[in-house]
Motif scaffolding. Structure first.
Motif, PDB file in Angstrom:
ATOM      1  N   SER A  36     -22.737 -18.476  60.244  1.00 43.74           N
ATOM      2  CA  SER A  36     -20.708 -17.997  60.724  1.00 43.74           C
ATOM      3  C   SER A  36     -20.291 -18.704  59.508  1.00 43.74           C
ATOM      4  CB  SER A  36     -20.092 -18.683  61.652  1.00 43.74           C
ATOM      5  OG  SER A  36     -20.241 -20.506  62.487  1.00 43.74           O
ATOM      6  N   ASN A  37     -19.400 -18.595  58.553  1.00 43.00           N
ATOM      7  CA  ASN A  37     -18.646 -19.252  57.352  1.00 43.00           C
ATOM      8  C   ASN A  37     -17.560 -20.180  58.077  1.00 43.00           C
ATOM      9  OD1 ASN A  37     -20.032 -17.934  56.005  1.00 43.00           O
ATOM     10  ND2 ASN A  37     -18.636 -16.407  56.858  1.00 43.00           N
ATOM     11  N   ASP A  38     -17.763 -20.650  59.348  1.00 43.04           N
ATOM     12  CA  ASP A  38     -16.423 -21.179  59.837  1.00 43.04           C
ATOM     13  C   ASP A  38     -16.289 -23.131  58.994  1.00 43.04           C
ATOM     14  OD1 ASP A  38     -17.947 -21.945  60.747  1.00 43.04           O
ATOM     15  OD2 ASP A  38     -16.861 -22.022  63.443  1.00 43.04           O
ATOM     16  N   LYS A  39     -17.525 -23.045  58.511  1.00 41.30           N
ATOM     17  CA  LYS A  39     -17.360 -24.708  58.178  1.00 41.30           C
ATOM     18  C   LYS A  39     -16.697 -24.782  56.339  1.00 41.30           C
ATOM     19  CE  LYS A  39     -19.998 -26.139  61.301  1.00 41.30           C
ATOM     20  NZ  LYS A  39     -19.256 -27.840  61.723  1.00 41.30           N
ATOM     21  N   SER A  40     -15.586 -26.133  56.365  1.00 43.42           N
ATOM     22  CA  SER A  40     -15.031 -26.592  55.741  1.00 43.42           C
ATOM     23  C   SER A  40     -15.985 -26.698  54.305  1.00 43.42           C
ATOM     24  CB  SER A  40     -13.900 -27.157  56.661  1.00 43.42           C
ATOM     25  OG  SER A  40     -13.912 -28.450  56.162  1.00 43.42           O
ATOM     26  N   GLU A  41     -15.190 -26.501  53.335  1.00 44.81           N
ATOM     27  CA  GLU A  41     -15.874 -27.092  52.324  1.00 44.81           C
ATOM     28  C   GLU A  41     -15.254 -28.853  52.559  1.00 44.81           C
ATOM     29  OE1 GLU A  41     -15.209 -26.431  48.483  1.00 44.81           O
ATOM     30  OE2 GLU A  41     -15.698 -24.512  48.558  1.00 44.81           O
ATOM     31  N   GLN A  42     -15.137 -29.468  52.894  1.00 42.42           N
ATOM     32  CA  GLN A  42     -14.438 -30.464  53.275  1.00 42.42           C
ATOM     33  C   GLN A  42     -15.749 -31.181  53.919  1.00 42.42           C
ATOM     34  OE1 GLN A  42     -12.532 -32.525  51.403  1.00 42.42           O
ATOM     35  NE2 GLN A  42     -13.841 -34.551  52.478  1.00 42.42           N
ATOM     36  N   GLU A  43     -16.303 -30.761  55.210  1.00 40.07           N
ATOM     37  CA  GLU A  43     -17.199 -30.812  56.205  1.00 40.07           C
ATOM     38  C   GLU A  43     -18.998 -30.908  55.186  1.00 40.07           C
ATOM     39  OE1 GLU A  43     -17.254 -29.800  60.413  1.00 40.07           O
ATOM     40  OE2 GLU A  43     -16.492 -28.078  59.071  1.00 40.07           O
ATOM     41  N   LEU A  44     -18.615 -29.752  54.379  1.00 43.81           N
ATOM     42  CA  LEU A  44     -20.410 -29.999  53.855  1.00 43.81           C
ATOM     43  C   LEU A  44     -20.124 -31.558  52.393  1.00 43.81           C
ATOM     44  CD1 LEU A  44     -20.234 -25.682  52.308  1.00 43.81           C
ATOM     45  CD2 LEU A  44     -21.385 -27.347  54.447  1.00 43.81           C
ATOM     46  N   GLN A  45     -18.518 -31.141  51.622  1.00 43.49           N
ATOM     47  CA  GLN A  45     -18.854 -32.468  50.620  1.00 43.49           C
ATOM     48  C   GLN A  45     -19.083 -33.861  51.640  1.00 43.49           C
ATOM     49  OE1 GLN A  45     -14.965 -31.460  48.653  1.00 43.49           O
ATOM     50  NE2 GLN A  45     -15.892 -30.328  47.287  1.00 43.49           N
ATOM     51  N   LEU A 209     -23.076 -28.845  39.883  1.00 40.00           N
ATOM     52  CA  LEU A 209     -23.678 -27.247  39.549  1.00 40.00           C
ATOM     53  C   LEU A 209     -23.269 -26.796  40.599  1.00 40.00           C
ATOM     54  CD1 LEU A 209     -25.821 -27.980  36.308  1.00 40.00           C
ATOM     55  CD2 LEU A 209     -22.981 -27.575  36.165  1.00 40.00           C
ATOM     56  N   LEU A 210     -23.624 -27.189  41.143  1.00 43.75           N
ATOM     57  CA  LEU A 210     -23.906 -26.140  42.204  1.00 43.75           C
ATOM     58  C   LEU A 210     -22.343 -26.532  43.552  1.00 43.75           C
ATOM     59  CD1 LEU A 210     -27.576 -27.360  43.918  1.00 43.75           C
ATOM     60  CD2 LEU A 210     -26.085 -25.013  42.483  1.00 43.75           C
ATOM     61  N   THR A 211     -22.573 -25.405  44.722  1.00 47.05           N
ATOM     62  CA  THR A 211     -21.017 -25.295  45.481  1.00 47.05           C
ATOM     63  C   THR A 211     -21.970 -26.168  46.278  1.00 47.05           C
ATOM     64  OG1 THR A 211     -22.407 -23.899  46.580  1.00 47.05           O
ATOM     65  CG2 THR A 211     -20.508 -22.756  45.186  1.00 47.05           C
ATOM     66  N   PRO A 212     -20.886 -26.751  47.636  1.00 44.40           N
ATOM     67  CA  PRO A 212     -20.830 -27.916  48.663  1.00 44.40           C
ATOM     68  C   PRO A 212     -22.224 -26.667  49.575  1.00 44.40           C
ATOM     69  CG  PRO A 212     -18.738 -27.505  48.771  1.00 44.40           C
ATOM     70  CD  PRO A 212     -18.925 -26.721  46.857  1.00 44.40           C
ATOM     71  N   MET A 213     -22.112 -25.346  50.195  1.00 41.69           N
ATOM     72  CA  MET A 213     -22.541 -24.870  50.310  1.00 41.69           C
ATOM     73  C   MET A 213     -24.600 -25.123  49.954  1.00 41.69           C
ATOM     74  SD  MET A 213     -23.095 -20.561  51.901  1.00 41.69           S
ATOM     75  CE  MET A 213     -23.636 -20.342  49.715  1.00 41.69           C
ATOM     76  N   GLN A 214     -24.580 -24.637  48.808  1.00 39.10           N
ATOM     77  CA  GLN A 214     -26.009 -24.349  47.696  1.00 39.10           C
ATOM     78  C   GLN A 214     -26.303 -26.204  47.829  1.00 39.10           C
ATOM     79  OE1 GLN A 214     -24.394 -22.997  44.086  1.00 39.10           O
ATOM     80  NE2 GLN A 214     -25.189 -21.182  44.594  1.00 39.10           N
ATOM     81  N   CYS A 215     -25.454 -27.300  47.747  1.00 37.51           N
ATOM     82  CA  CYS A 215     -25.618 -28.344  47.740  1.00 37.51           C
ATOM     83  C   CYS A 215     -26.630 -28.926  49.157  1.00 37.51           C
ATOM     84  CB  CYS A 215     -24.040 -29.636  47.867  1.00 37.51           C
ATOM     85  SG  CYS A 215     -23.730 -29.141  46.044  1.00 37.51           S
ATOM     86  N   VAL A 216     -26.006 -28.413  49.955  1.00 38.62           N
ATOM     87  CA  VAL A 216     -26.045 -28.865  51.601  1.00 38.62           C
ATOM     88  C   VAL A 216     -27.830 -27.930  52.159  1.00 38.62           C
ATOM     89  CG1 VAL A 216     -26.558 -28.283  53.966  1.00 38.62           C
ATOM     90  CG2 VAL A 216     -24.196 -29.033  52.744  1.00 38.62           C
ATOM     91  N   HIS A 217     -28.357 -26.398  51.069  1.00 47.02           N
ATOM     92  CA  HIS A 217     -29.238 -26.218  51.337  1.00 47.02           C
ATOM     93  C   HIS A 217     -30.754 -26.648  50.256  1.00 47.02           C
ATOM     94  CE1 HIS A 217     -28.442 -22.558  53.994  1.00 47.02           C
ATOM     95  NE2 HIS A 217     -27.066 -22.337  52.883  1.00 47.02           N
ATOM     96  N   PHE A 218     -30.233 -27.265  48.889  1.00 48.81           N
ATOM     97  CA  PHE A 218     -30.666 -27.611  47.890  1.00 48.81           C
ATOM     98  C   PHE A 218     -31.042 -29.526  48.572  1.00 48.81           C
ATOM     99  CE2 PHE A 218     -30.881 -31.023  44.623  1.00 48.81           C
ATOM    100  CZ  PHE A 218     -31.941 -31.186  43.854  1.00 48.81           C
TER     101      PHE A 218
END
Length: 240
Positions: A36-45, A209-218
């Motif tokens: 799902s895409n309900d995760k806010s960027e703040q949670e990821l950060q 350089l990555l988005t918060p979502m990409q940071c989590v995967h990386f």
């Protein structure tokens, strides 16, 4: 095991346990991102910040321990022989991160923009140059052992040990050896910190350089690789 190595080994075991917990959180977050895409960027950060804080703690404790005995980090008894075999100047090699990014690009939800790829390539070039500086300094430090002053000092030590240095010269030789060793150890500590700075600079550069979502995967992939190597190392370690 000397006291510094023993103390750091205890810290490292606890640190790795926490790292395993963090990996679990990253993987859980990755699953939620995919479903799902309900995760806010703040949670990821917030989760990314938690990881970077944990990593910084490792280097803070490492540098403090190295100030007492830097040599333990060039043998790392808290690591398995397999883990030690893959070390680059007391830690992971920064350029390995870019190989990981290449692998992650194959994942559909990790696709990078052209601008990201261009900046990653520039970062790769800068980090390669920084690695070469560290390697050059390490080589210089190793070669310094064979310079004329060190050779003369080794000869003086041999003469003193064999009683051929004249009356009362042993104490003078010991004092000179102590000064020389302090210089060598200070050089090794400087190189170790320089290599750690390249590691931290690489990590920060990539995450920026990555988005918060990409940071989590990386971060999940990077930590999983480190922990998997540790698992394999323990299985193959005859002393474990």
């Amino acid at each position: 095991m000397n006291p510094v190595a023993e103390k750091f080994s205890e810290f490292y075991e606890k640190w790795v346990k926490k790292l395993e917990e963090i990996l679990h959180q990253l993987l859980e977050m990755s699953k939620k991102i995919v479903s799902s895409n309900d995760k806010s960027e703040q949670e990821l950060q917030d989760l990314v910040s938690k990881v970077t804080t944990h990593i910084k703690e490792y280097y803070s404790v490492k540098w403090g321990a190295a100030n007492e005995d830097v040599l333990v980090f060039f043998s790392s008894p808290w690591l398995s022989p397999l883990e030690n075999a893959y070390l680059w100047v007391t830690g992971w090699k920064p350029s390995a991160v870019f190989k990981l990014l290449e692998s992650l690009k194959m994942i559909s939800n990790f696709a990078m923009t052209e601008e990201q790829e261009r900046k990653i390539e520039l970062l790769r070039s800068r980090i390669k140059m920084e690695e070469e500086k560290v390697e050059s300094e390490m080589e210089r430090q190793q070669v310094a052992l064979a310079d004329r002053k060190m050779v003369e000092l080794a000869k003086a030590c041999s003469r003193a040990r064999n009683g051929g240095g004249g009356g009362g010269g042993g104490g003078d030789v010991d004092a000179v050896v102590e000064v020389a060793m302090k210089g060598l150890l200070a050089g090794l500590e400087k190189i170790m910190k320089a290599s750690d700075c390249v590691r931290l600079k690489t990590l920060k550069g990539v995450l920026d350089l990555l988005t918060p979502m990409q940071c989590v995967h990386f971060l999940a992939a990077n930590i999983a690789m480190q922990l998997r190597l540790r698992q394999w190392g323990k299985k193959t370690d005859p002393n474990n």
